[in-house]
Design an enzyme around this catalytic site. Structure first.
Site, PDB file in Angstrom:
ATOM      1  N   ALA A   1       0.871  -1.187   0.000  1.00 40.69           N
ATOM      2  CA  ALA A   1       0.000   0.000   0.000  1.00 40.69           C
ATOM      3  C   ALA A   1       0.900   1.227   0.000  1.00 40.69           C
ATOM      4  O   ALA A   1       1.795   1.341   0.847  1.00 40.69           O
ATOM      5  CB  ALA A   1      -0.877   0.020   1.245  1.00 40.69           C
TER       6      ALA A   1
ATOM      7  N   VAL B   1      16.345   2.085  15.092  1.00 37.81           N
ATOM      8  CA  VAL B   1      17.516   2.684  15.755  1.00 37.81           C
ATOM      9  C   VAL B   1      18.792   2.291  15.014  1.00 37.81           C
ATOM     10  O   VAL B   1      19.078   1.096  14.847  1.00 37.81           O
ATOM     11  CB  VAL B   1      17.614   2.235  17.230  1.00 37.81           C
ATOM     12  CG1 VAL B   1      18.818   2.883  17.898  1.00 37.81           C
ATOM     13  CG2 VAL B   1      16.341   2.571  17.987  1.00 37.81           C
TER      14      VAL B   1
ATOM     15  N   GLY C   1      19.768   2.384  11.905  1.00 37.53           N
ATOM     16  CA  GLY C   1      19.691   1.760  10.574  1.00 37.53           C
ATOM     17  C   GLY C   1      20.059   0.298  10.566  1.00 37.53           C
ATOM     18  O   GLY C   1      19.373  -0.535  11.168  1.00 37.53           O
TER      19      GLY C   1
ATOM     20  N   ASP D   1      15.423  13.428  15.830  1.00 37.90           N
ATOM     21  CA  ASP D   1      15.476  12.033  15.396  1.00 37.90           C
ATOM     22  C   ASP D   1      16.393  11.225  16.334  1.00 37.90           C
ATOM     23  O   ASP D   1      16.049  10.108  16.752  1.00 37.90           O
ATOM     24  CB  ASP D   1      15.981  11.970  13.946  1.00 37.90           C
ATOM     25  CG  ASP D   1      16.191  10.552  13.465  1.00 37.90           C
ATOM     26  OD1 ASP D   1      15.188   9.865  13.211  1.00 37.90           O
ATOM     27  OD2 ASP D   1      17.358  10.118  13.375  1.00 37.90           O
TER      28      ASP D   1
ATOM     29  N   LYS E   1      15.497   7.941  18.878  1.00 38.65           N
ATOM     30  CA  LYS E   1      16.234   6.669  18.948  1.00 38.65           C
ATOM     31  C   LYS E   1      16.798   6.443  20.353  1.00 38.65           C
ATOM     32  O   LYS E   1      16.786   5.318  20.866  1.00 38.65           O
ATOM     33  CB  LYS E   1      17.359   6.676  17.914  1.00 38.65           C
ATOM     34  CG  LYS E   1      16.849   6.692  16.480  1.00 38.65           C
ATOM     35  CD  LYS E   1      17.969   7.054  15.513  1.00 38.65           C
ATOM     36  CE  LYS E   1      17.482   7.095  14.073  1.00 38.65           C
ATOM     37  NZ  LYS E   1      18.433   7.751  13.164  1.00 38.65           N
TER      38      LYS E   1
HETATM   39  P1  NAP Z   1      10.027   7.868   2.362  1.00 39.19           P
HETATM   40  O1  NAP Z   1      11.117   7.598   1.399  1.00 39.19           O
HETATM   41  O2  NAP Z   1       9.411   9.200   2.405  1.00 39.19           O
HETATM   42  O3  NAP Z   1       8.878   6.782   2.094  1.00 39.19           O
HETATM   43  C1  NAP Z   1       7.621   6.813   2.699  1.00 39.19           C
HETATM   44  C2  NAP Z   1       6.673   5.995   1.849  1.00 39.19           C
HETATM   45  O4  NAP Z   1       5.407   5.923   2.486  1.00 39.19           O
HETATM   46  C3  NAP Z   1       6.437   6.622   0.471  1.00 39.19           C
HETATM   47  O5  NAP Z   1       6.268   5.584  -0.462  1.00 39.19           O
HETATM   48  C4  NAP Z   1       5.133   7.395   0.689  1.00 39.19           C
HETATM   49  O6  NAP Z   1       4.409   7.606  -0.497  1.00 39.19           O
HETATM   50  C5  NAP Z   1       4.400   6.421   1.605  1.00 39.19           C
HETATM   51  N1  NAP Z   1       3.364   7.078   2.382  1.00 39.19           N
HETATM   52  C6  NAP Z   1       3.526   8.123   3.221  1.00 39.19           C
HETATM   53  N2  NAP Z   1       2.342   8.435   3.773  1.00 39.19           N
HETATM   54  C7  NAP Z   1       1.434   7.568   3.281  1.00 39.19           C
HETATM   55  C8  NAP Z   1       0.043   7.382   3.455  1.00 39.19           C
HETATM   56  N3  NAP Z   1      -0.647   8.155   4.277  1.00 39.19           N
HETATM   57  N4  NAP Z   1      -0.566   6.368   2.794  1.00 39.19           N
HETATM   58  C9  NAP Z   1       0.133   5.574   1.968  1.00 39.19           C
HETATM   59  N5  NAP Z   1       1.463   5.704   1.747  1.00 39.19           N
HETATM   60  C10 NAP Z   1       2.090   6.691   2.394  1.00 39.19           C
HETATM   61  O7  NAP Z   1      10.482   7.517   3.845  1.00 39.19           O
HETATM   62  P2  NAP Z   1      11.615   6.481   4.281  1.00 39.19           P
HETATM   63  O8  NAP Z   1      12.922   7.166   4.282  1.00 39.19           O
HETATM   64  O9  NAP Z   1      11.464   5.205   3.559  1.00 39.19           O
HETATM   65  O10 NAP Z   1      11.229   6.305   5.824  1.00 39.19           O
HETATM   66  C11 NAP Z   1      10.172   5.471   6.234  1.00 39.19           C
HETATM   67  C12 NAP Z   1      10.290   5.244   7.720  1.00 39.19           C
HETATM   68  O11 NAP Z   1      11.517   4.584   7.998  1.00 39.19           O
HETATM   69  C13 NAP Z   1      10.294   6.504   8.561  1.00 39.19           C
HETATM   70  O12 NAP Z   1       9.653   6.246   9.782  1.00 39.19           O
HETATM   71  C14 NAP Z   1      11.775   6.756   8.787  1.00 39.19           C
HETATM   72  O13 NAP Z   1      12.017   7.486   9.971  1.00 39.19           O
HETATM   73  C15 NAP Z   1      12.265   5.352   8.929  1.00 39.19           C
HETATM   74  N6  NAP Z   1      13.688   5.138   8.643  1.00 39.19           N
HETATM   75  C16 NAP Z   1      14.232   5.662   7.515  1.00 39.19           C
HETATM   76  C17 NAP Z   1      15.566   5.408   7.226  1.00 39.19           C
HETATM   77  C18 NAP Z   1      16.231   5.947   5.994  1.00 39.19           C
HETATM   78  O14 NAP Z   1      17.441   5.804   5.870  1.00 39.19           O
HETATM   79  N7  NAP Z   1      15.508   6.545   5.076  1.00 39.19           N
HETATM   80  C19 NAP Z   1      16.327   4.618   8.105  1.00 39.19           C
HETATM   81  C20 NAP Z   1      15.726   4.097   9.260  1.00 39.19           C
HETATM   82  C21 NAP Z   1      14.396   4.363   9.509  1.00 39.19           C
HETATM   83  P3  NAP Z   1       4.905   8.738  -1.543  1.00 39.19           P
HETATM   84  O15 NAP Z   1       5.946   8.066  -2.395  1.00 39.19           O
HETATM   85  O16 NAP Z   1       3.691   9.103  -2.300  1.00 39.19           O
HETATM   86  O17 NAP Z   1       5.458   9.875  -0.740  1.00 39.19           O
HETATM   87  N1  HSE Z   2      17.153  10.326   9.096  1.00 38.77           N
HETATM   88  C1  HSE Z   2      17.779   9.250   9.775  1.00 38.77           C
HETATM   89  C2  HSE Z   2      19.280   9.502   9.854  1.00 38.77           C
HETATM   90  C3  HSE Z   2      17.499   7.961   9.051  1.00 38.77           C
HETATM   91  O1  HSE Z   2      19.774  10.394   9.181  1.00 38.77           O
HETATM   92  O2  HSE Z   2      19.936   8.827  10.629  1.00 38.77           O
HETATM   93  C4  HSE Z   2      17.896   6.752   9.844  1.00 38.77           C
HETATM   94  O3  HSE Z   2      17.144   6.616  10.987  1.00 38.77           O
END
Ligand code: NAP
Ligand code: HSE
Length: 443
Positions: free
Chosen positions: A48, A139, A141, A208, A212
């Protein structure tokens, strides 16, 4: 029956951004190896997401996966065993996670903001329903720090944790120091590499990292999550001047999350911190993370690796999927408790207000270059019991009447430093505010 012949565990993935797509890719690539570990295949059968075109493009050629814009369809589908929440944000993520739990689905989430703010509610719901909520990716990555704290170090009384736990801010600090690049340029690069949060102020203002740290403190000390007790200060106000002066003293500035057990309570704070350059953790650069854990039995252990990005985070999400698959049919009482300690054995040890926390300090003051100025400053510090560890007075710059004084203090309580700085800033010979950066020896 061989593991490949067993019915696959079916995963519903919410969100197909950096983490969601990374999880899909790694499961596709390493599926066979993962099946041999998990005991049965793990398949993403539903996705989704908001922008369906991205998911269509990312899953092109694959069979057995359905796409929808409605997470509720995925959560309610009777074939979905596990819901992976990779959407981010608080709402609607919280509602979806609670709905999945209510429907008896296990949940894997990378969402540290959600857990830091609503973890107590989510874990209580999961415990009552007998399902697992796994959150290794939330936490640091790709570093298996939750596993290490919750299981590998369970013999220990954890004394403190100090971690570089935000890849974006560490990337920015490293690039500013190494390349002399500007804050804004490097932040844009971190965003394009998929490291930064949707709201990058969470990264650069320490929020952030505080999310963590809140999670790690709960697991380390067996206390409920209390994000509202965390102090968060970021890197946006740091100057290249202080980064350089710190180096002259033999220290490097890192955004550090620190939680420490003291006789009076638990410290929980994120802020730029001078750490000795000779420490391994001071040399963690780029988007890498490192978490230093001090246990009474093992001593200090350092956990290092990529703290952000698509596949490092997917590595942690899939490790959780494997764990959940292995424990899927186990009696809930046999599973590892969400917060490492049995839910009815959490403690009510208080978190300390910032003023009660103890650390050392780097101070930079701009003063008039005339007799008695240093004596006035050192008297104010001495009156409050603050002991000086090192002091340098810089030559005034050409044509300038004022000089920089740099001071390192021994450990003291924050409230004494706050009072001393107010008195110092009131001196007519001191110009502007005193720069104050905390310092930890981590010995
Ligand atoms: P992202 O790239 O912005 O991806 C979020 C995804 O969720 C996108 O596909 C977005 O759709 C979709 N989405 C958002 N709201 C939605 C809704 N209401 N209904 C359906 N789909 C929805 O974010 P991300 O970096 O993958 O991060 C996701 C989570 O992982 C966050 O909690 C973040 O803190 C955590 N996290 C991220 C990393 C990292 O390195 N990026 C590392 C550890 C943890 P759209 O494409 O249309 O925007
Ligand atoms: N925004 C976060 C960072 C992603 O820069 O560490 C991983 O949690």
């Amino acid at each position: 029956m061989s593991s490949t012949q067993m019915k696959p565990l079916q995963v519903g993935l919410l969100g197909f951004g950096t983490v969601g797509k990374g999880t899909w890719d790694v499961l596709q690539r390493n599926g066979e190896e993962i099946t041999r570990r998990a005991g049965r295949p793990i398949r993403i059968t539903w996705i989704a997401t908001r922008t369906l075109e991205k998911a269509r493009a990312g899953t092109r050629g694959a069979t057995g996966v359905e796409l929808t814009a409605d997470p509720a369809v995925v959560i309610a589908h009777p074939d979905v065993d596990i819901v992976v929440e990779a959407m981010g944000g608080i709402e609607p993520a919280r509602t979806h996670v609670l709905a999945a739990i209510a429907q008896g689905k296990h949940v894997v989430t990378a969402n540290k903001a959600l857990l830091a703010l609503h973890g107590n509610e989510i874990f209580a719901a999961a415990h009552a329903r007998g399902v697992m909520v796994a959150f290794e990716a939330a936490v640091a990555g790709g570093i298996p720090i939750i596993k290490a704290l919750r299981e590998g170090l369970s013999a220990n009384r954890i004394e403190w944790i100090a971690g570089i736990i935000n890849g974006t801010s560490n990337f920015i600090l490293s690039e500013m120091r190494a390349r002399g690049a500007s804050f804004e340029t490097v932040l844009k690069e971190a965003q394009s590499l998929g490291y930064a949060e949707a709201d990058p102020t969470f990264d650069v203002e320490g929020i952030d990292a505080a999310h963590k740290l809140t999670i790690m403190a709960s697991i380390a000390f067996g206390v409920p999550m209390q994000f509202d007790r965390a102090y968060a200060e970021g890197i946006s106000h740091l100057t290249r001047e202080d980064i350089r002066y710190a180096e002259e003293f033999g220290y490097r500035i890192k955004l550090l999350g620190i939680t420490r057990r003291t006789p009076a309570g638990i410290e929980l704070r994120v802020h730029p911190t001078l750490i000795p350059t000779r420490r391994l953790i001071a040399n963690v650069e780029g988007a890498m993370n490192a978490v230093l854990v001090k246990g009474d039995a093992v001593g200090a252990t350092l956990h290092y690796g990529p703290g952000a990005g698509a596949e490092p985070t997917a590595s942690a999400v899939i490790a959780d999927l494997v764990d959940v698959t292995r424990m899927h049919t186990a009696d809930p009482e046999q599973r590892v408790p969400h917060l490492a300690f049995q839910p009815d054995r959490l403690s009510d040890v208080p978190f300390l207000p910032l003023g009660e926390t103890t650390t050392s300090y780097y101070l930079r003051l701009r003063v008039e270059d005339r007799p008695g100025v240093v004596a006035d400053i050192t008297r104010i510090l001495a009156d409050r019991g603050i002991s000086i560890a090192a002091m340098i007075q810089k030559e005034p710059r050409a044509g300038e009447p004022q000089a920089d004084i740099l001071l390192l203090t021994h450990r003291t309580q924050e409230k004494h430093v706050v009072a001393a700085l107010a008195a110092i800033e009131a001196l007519p010979t001191v110009a502007g505010s005193v720069v104050r950066i905390r310092l930890e020896e981590l010995s």
